[in-house]
Scaffold this motif. Structure first.
Motif, mmCIF file in Angstrom:
data_model
loop_
_atom_site.group_PDB
_atom_site.id
_atom_site.type_symbol
_atom_site.label_atom_id
_atom_site.label_comp_id
_atom_site.label_asym_id
_atom_site.label_seq_id
_atom_site.Cartn_x
_atom_site.Cartn_y
_atom_site.Cartn_z
ATOM 1 N N ILE A 196 -39.029 59.015 42.168
ATOM 2 C CA ILE A 196 -37.599 59.462 42.935
ATOM 3 C C ILE A 196 -37.044 60.555 42.805
ATOM 4 C CG2 ILE A 196 -37.109 56.878 43.055
ATOM 5 C CD1 ILE A 196 -35.431 56.889 40.961
ATOM 6 N N ASP A 197 -36.246 60.732 43.829
ATOM 7 C CA ASP A 197 -35.811 62.191 43.626
ATOM 8 C C ASP A 197 -34.263 62.076 43.101
ATOM 9 O OD1 ASP A 197 -37.624 64.179 45.081
ATOM 10 O OD2 ASP A 197 -37.679 62.188 46.383
ATOM 11 N N GLY A 198 -33.859 61.109 42.827
ATOM 12 C CA GLY A 198 -32.271 60.882 42.045
ATOM 13 C C GLY A 198 -31.987 59.412 42.000
ATOM 14 N N ILE A 199 -31.160 59.202 41.416
ATOM 15 C CA ILE A 199 -30.706 57.855 41.296
ATOM 16 C C ILE A 199 -29.123 57.678 41.432
ATOM 17 C CG2 ILE A 199 -30.709 57.906 38.574
ATOM 18 C CD1 ILE A 199 -31.733 55.211 38.787
ATOM 19 N N ARG A 200 -28.618 56.664 41.952
ATOM 20 C CA ARG A 200 -27.178 56.434 42.121
ATOM 21 C C ARG A 200 -26.903 55.029 41.862
ATOM 22 N NH1 ARG A 200 -24.168 55.166 47.849
ATOM 23 N NH2 ARG A 200 -22.507 54.309 46.757
ATOM 24 N N TYR A 201 -25.726 54.786 41.331
ATOM 25 C CA TYR A 201 -24.965 53.795 40.732
ATOM 26 C C TYR A 201 -24.115 53.376 41.771
ATOM 27 C CZ TYR A 201 -27.856 54.362 36.736
ATOM 28 O OH TYR A 201 -29.122 54.623 35.965
ATOM 29 N N ASP A 202 -23.575 52.172 41.971
ATOM 30 C CA ASP A 202 -22.655 51.705 42.811
ATOM 31 C C ASP A 202 -21.609 50.828 42.178
ATOM 32 O OD1 ASP A 202 -21.139 51.739 45.211
ATOM 33 O OD2 ASP A 202 -22.556 50.496 46.136
ATOM 34 N N PHE A 203 -20.359 50.874 42.627
ATOM 35 C CA PHE A 203 -19.304 49.781 42.101
ATOM 36 C C PHE A 203 -18.952 50.126 40.625
ATOM 37 C CE2 PHE A 203 -19.163 47.732 45.982
ATOM 38 C CZ PHE A 203 -18.086 46.977 46.040
ATOM 39 N N MET A 204 -18.612 51.251 40.318
ATOM 40 C CA MET A 204 -18.230 51.608 38.815
ATOM 41 C C MET A 204 -16.786 51.062 38.801
ATOM 42 S SD MET A 204 -18.498 52.927 35.896
ATOM 43 C CE MET A 204 -19.562 54.425 35.731
ATOM 44 N N VAL A 205 -16.889 49.620 38.722
ATOM 45 C CA VAL A 205 -15.532 48.903 38.590
ATOM 46 C C VAL A 205 -15.577 47.767 37.406
ATOM 47 C CG1 VAL A 205 -14.612 49.616 40.945
ATOM 48 C CG2 VAL A 205 -16.073 47.567 40.512
ATOM 49 N N SER A 206 -14.910 47.410 36.866
ATOM 50 C CA SER A 206 -14.932 46.198 36.052
ATOM 51 C C SER A 206 -13.307 45.443 35.929
ATOM 52 C CB SER A 206 -15.019 46.763 34.584
ATOM 53 O OG SER A 206 -15.343 45.715 33.622
ATOM 54 N N PRO A 207 -13.325 44.196 35.973
ATOM 55 C CA PRO A 207 -12.042 43.571 36.157
ATOM 56 C C PRO A 207 -11.207 43.662 34.758
ATOM 57 C CG PRO A 207 -13.732 41.852 35.436
ATOM 58 C CD PRO A 207 -14.576 43.243 35.862
ATOM 59 N N TYR A 208 -9.872 43.756 35.190
ATOM 60 C CA TYR A 208 -8.913 44.123 33.898
ATOM 61 C C TYR A 208 -8.892 42.276 33.236
ATOM 62 C CZ TYR A 208 -7.241 48.488 35.619
ATOM 63 O OH TYR A 208 -7.287 49.766 35.792
ATOM 64 N N GLY A 209 -8.619 42.570 31.869
ATOM 65 C CA GLY A 209 -8.141 41.382 31.346
ATOM 66 C C GLY A 209 -9.481 40.111 31.014
ATOM 67 N N CYS A 210 -10.469 40.682 31.039
ATOM 68 C CA CYS A 210 -11.796 39.812 30.547
ATOM 69 C C CYS A 210 -11.924 39.778 29.160
ATOM 70 C CB CYS A 210 -12.821 40.372 31.141
ATOM 71 S SG CYS A 210 -14.385 39.654 30.682
ATOM 72 N N ASP A 211 -11.997 38.561 28.802
ATOM 73 C CA ASP A 211 -12.040 38.146 27.090
ATOM 74 C C ASP A 211 -13.510 37.592 26.910
ATOM 75 O OD1 ASP A 211 -11.999 35.796 28.391
ATOM 76 O OD2 ASP A 211 -10.071 35.214 27.354
#
Length: 919
Positions: free
Chosen positions: A457-472
């Protein structure tokens, strides 16, 4: 007795005492979350729902897991279930679930086992409370030999006991008597029965007195564990129709039986849910032979990527959001041709395609050691697509979902790390998956490493760099201790403490850790691969500076402002700007240095666009990309020319509530758009780059709200203005330290010639007029002049507030504007006190002037149609002639003349997509 049974031989009365003790300790306060799956009886659509159970009110009935069946193939199939059953039953025991082994017709073998004796004393005749007569199961009366169409095995009572490898724990029970089982359940308060074993179309569901059908009639909630049962049907022969049928394999028989159960009889669950609930890894899956990978590992190792920084014509055939319902998963890619996929890309003049290796569904399109191929895929689809693209000289960029993996979320639903609810057909909303979820980042890193190890592959991309607040979840608790060097308590307690900001900073730290780990994982396999990430931009909560890790920046639903901001903040020349190829700004963002990108909706079976989307690709995108390919030599290594800069500091966000930089970015956007409309692209300077930037080339450096500068950074800004620069401070910029705490005064109050009095609250918007400009502002800061000159004031609430104050500072000027939202007033003030812009375009036309230093030339992009007259100061750009035009000069009438200290360029014609090459 054999040691395989794993129990202590105890007398009946002592055993009953142990049973009572177990029942007391089995009362678990923690709920058991199970995802129940059913199907529509007409459409076969899959529906899922979450229900809460308690281990003490649940039992598992292990049905007819005999040592031997008269069908040799079925006997072998039974053996494959044993290790999965043992692991799952142990997990169930730890959850407080009672295990009942029900080996019909063989319980006499266990006559002296205490597990059997404890049940023999129980008797209570169940009484039907429900009328329940569902549609009969397929092969429920005829199922037989699975050894082939010849059906060579003869029926006889081959079984004498349970399979010897099936572990019986000391607290388990043994019975095939419905009265005994009913009496136990009534005694213990057991309401829910989970069924495992064989055969799912016979003994499990209806032919035994304790099967699903009778126990449902007696008022129990019955659930089949779908991956821990097997049907007995045929193999190449359909016993129901008494006809040869090559599609009828044992696997198909079990699959069809589960569908029937979910349609007509009861819900099913996956045994993995019990494993996960007890803290184990999910390990049950129907094994499919892995297809061969497309590429030789040595070839991949030596492959030199041609990544997105070198690609200007990119597209993504987006199957992330199509067919997310469970019923659709087997349809994905079933009519897809990698060659057609690549050929359409070539016809559309693309030079790169983003190929989804692990889309949001959570299944893979590549052969994975860590994930599962989409159910409808039997070959290395991803690999073949990459191969076909490369044959056509098109880069293949791999994609891995990050914060939206629906399969992982379904598998772990009910656990703390899943923060969004599951919809009825198995979908989830975004932002519901914690990136600290135990094992999850390891999974994503493993996906990344195997893509880079096995695919060129010529590159690699990630998606949804998000994480919920308040996880325990346990992952958050562990990482919290690592970050703050103390044990996690609860978010409620933390938010009520003196360190309440940890609720916000922990999320920022979580996203930063994920970015670093993924980047390191990729570099460890292939250092020269280009990596990039979604949701690292001005609009999102992640630390923008984290994007400096990567080779190229990506901004979805991009605008010229976000393009220019990311270009400077991340110090990147390559910016991918998504979702703009259908908008009128595509020429503008291309001129500003964007890599053109769009994702388009596709058919889930072909993975290709259809209807209007296909028409758009062929009739609009293809000619546009052809034009881009022709002008690409003028785009490569080109930088927009500007003498106006905005100084950016990520620390500015910490002075705003919830660390939300929206107000800061809105002020920057307004300023940027005003200048850009006047054909002056603003250059963003990150404070992290101040030491290496040549600030002297900037005529104006603007600080809208910008705060949190260090002493050394402030010294560089002082040097800039003292050496002749024009420093513009707006609102309460420079009034906060790196942690967002307010200072007593401006950090450069001496240079500015003013002292801070206070910020004045503004309700809604306040109209302010300066010169010929009236603007509605949303913030106002009251200052006291100490030197210099206040050139404009406004009256507000009975007070005269300095609006614009100028102080000479060395060879330069410090210009103070009392509102960071006053973009138009800023333009008027700088025009009056600093001078006109070095590029002027008549008739409200827009151009972008870029510089290619390696070619010693300038490119003038004509964004609008029609005739132009452009005046450019000679000291702004060093060209003296028109060298080349696009399109050819016969279609474009352009001339350049000198007028004092200006160069004047005149252009006539209505042709689209025009540019001039100047030397």
């Amino acid at each position: 007795m054999e040691r395989r049974t794993n129990f202590l031989y105890l007398g009946g009365s002592l055993w009953m005492l142990f049973g009572m003790i177990q029942a007391v300790f089995a009362q678990q306060p923690n709920p058991l979350y199970l995802t129940l799956q059913t199907r529509d009886s007409s459409t076969n659509a899959i529906y899922v729902r979450n229900e809460v159970y308690h281990g003490s009110e649940t039992a598992i009935i292990v049905v007819d897991m005999w040592d031997k069946h008269w069908c040799k193939s079925f006997t072998e199939e039974s053996k494959e279930l044993i290790p999965h059953l043992n692991a799952t039953l142990q997990a169930a025991r730890e959850l407080g679930i009672q295990i009942i082994f029900a080996p019909s017709e063989t319980v006499d073998f266990y006559a002296e086992f205490p597990q059997r004796e404890a049940m023999r004393a129980k008797h209570a005749a169940p009484v039907p409370v429900n009328v329940f007569d569902p549609k009969p199961l397929p092969w429920g009366r005829t199922g037989g030999c699975e050894c082939g169409p010849e059906r060579p095995c003869q029926e006889y009572a081959a079984w004498s006991r349970q399979h010897e490898d099936l572990v019986i724990n000391e607290h388990d029970l043994i019975s095939d008597n419905v009265e005994e089982i009913h009496a136990l359940c009534r005694e213990r308060g057991i309401k829910t029965l989970l069924y495992v074993g064989e055969a799912s179309n016979m003994c499990v569901t209806w032919t035994r007195s304790f099967s699903v059908l009778p126990m449902t009639r007696y008022g129990y909630e019955c659930i089949v564990v779908r991956d821990l049962v097997a049907a007995i049907s045929g193999n190449g022969y359909d016993p129901d129709r008494k006809a040869l049928d090559p599609k009828l394999t044992p696997e198909y028989g079990s699959k069809r039986t589960i569908e029937h159960i979910e349609q007509h009889i009861c819900p099913t669950i996956s045994g993995n849910q019990l494993l996960l609930a007890s803290g184990r890894e999910a390990s049950i899956k129907k094994a499919r032979p892995a297809p061969p990978r497309t590429f030789d590992t040595e070839y991949v190792k030596n492959y030199i990527p041609r990544g997105p920084t070198q690609s200007f014509r990119q597209l993504c055939y987006d199957y992330n959001w199509e067919g997310r319902e469970l019923i659709n998963l087997p349809l994905k890619f079933t009519k897809s041709s990698p060659a057609e996929y690549a050929e359409l890309s070539k016809q559309a003049n693309m030079d790169a395609v983003l190929v989804l290796a692990v889309p949001h569904h959570g299944y893979t399109t590549h052969v994975s050691d860590y994930g599962e191929l989409f159910p409808g895929l039997g070959y290395d689809w991803f690999g073949q697509v990459v191969d076909e693209l490369h044959k056509r000289d098109i880069s293949a960029l791999g994609y891995v979902t990050l914060g939206a993996n629906f399969k992982f979320m379904r598998d772990h639903v009910g656990l703390p790390q899943i923060r969004s609810g599951m919809e009825s057909q198995g979908q989830f909303g975004g932002r519901g998956l914690c990136l600290n979820a135990p094992g999850y980042l390891d999974l994503v890193m493993n996906y990344s490493k195997e893509l880079l190890t096995h695919y060129p592959i010529d590159g690699i991309r990630y998606d949804f760099m998000v994480s919920p607040y308040g996880c325990d979840c346990n992952g958050c608790k562990s990482y919290y201790k690592q970050v703050y060097k103390e044990e996690f308590t609860s978010w409620h307690e933390i938010r009520s403490s003196a360190d309440s900001s940890r609720y916000l900073t922990f999320n920022i730290a979580t996203l930063k850790r994920a970015a670093h780990q993924l980047n390191d994982a990729c570099r460890s396999v292939k250092p020269n691969v280009e990596v990039w990430q979604n949701h690292l931009d001005p609009a999102m909560e992640a630390d923008i500076n984290t994007g400096r890790l990567y080779d190229i920046a990506y901004v979805e639903y991009g605008t010229p402002f976000r393009l220019l901001a990311l270009r400077g903040i991340l110090d990147k020349k390559g910016i991918i700007v998504g979702q703009t190829l259908k908008s009128p700004i595509r020429r503008l963002i291309m001129a500003l240095g964007a890599r053109c990108y769009q994702y388009i909706k596709v058919d889930q079976e072909t993975a290709l666009p259809v209807g209007d989307e296909l028409t758009w690709v062929k009739e609009d995108l293809s000619p546009f990309f052809k034009m881009v390919s022709e002008v690409q030599p003028y785009l490569e290594n080109a930088t927009p020319l500007s003498d106006v800069g905005i100084l950016f500091s990520e620390n500015t966000r910490y002075r705003f509530p919830h660390y939300d930089r929206k107000t800061y970015m809105q002020a920057c956007e307004n300023i940027t758009n005003n200048y850009l409309q006047a054909s002056m692209p603003v250059e963003y300077i990150n404070v992290l780059d101040l030491a290496k930037k040549e600030l002297s080339k900037l005529r104006i450096l603007i600080l809208p709200y910008t705060s949190g500068l260090t002493t050394s950074e402030l010294d560089i800004v002082k040097e800039y203005v003292n050496n002749g620069g024009n420093l513009v401070i707006m609102g309460d910029a420079l009034c906060y330290n790196e942690e967002g705490e307010q200072l007593g005064d401006f950090a450069l109050a001496e240079e500015m010639g003013v002292q801070l009095i206070r910020n004045i609250p503004i309700q809604d918007e306040l109209p302010v007029t300066y010169a010929s400009t009236t603007e509605k502002i949303t913030d106002l800061t009251h200052v006291r002049p100490i030197r210099g000159k206040t050139v404009e004031s406004l009256s507000h609430q009975g007070q005269q507030i300095p609006l614009i104050h100028i102080n000479d500072c060395g060879k330069g000027k410090a210009i103070y504007v009392a509102s960071a939202s006053a973009a138009a007033i800023l333009n008027e003030a700088t025009h009056r006190y600093v001078g006109e812009l070095p590029i002027q375009v008549k008739n409200s036309k827009q151009v972008v002037l870029t510089h290619q230093p390696d070619q010693s030339r300038w490119i003038l992009h004509l964004i609008d149609d029609g005739d132009y007259q452009i005046r450019i100061k000679k000291n702004f750009a060093g060209f003296g002639k028109i060298d080349t035009t696009f399109p050819e000069s016969s279609e474009l009438n352009a001339e350049l003349k000198e007028d004092g200290d200006h160069l004047v360029i005149s252009v006539k014609g209505d042709r689209d997509d025009r540019l001039l090459v100047l030397k």
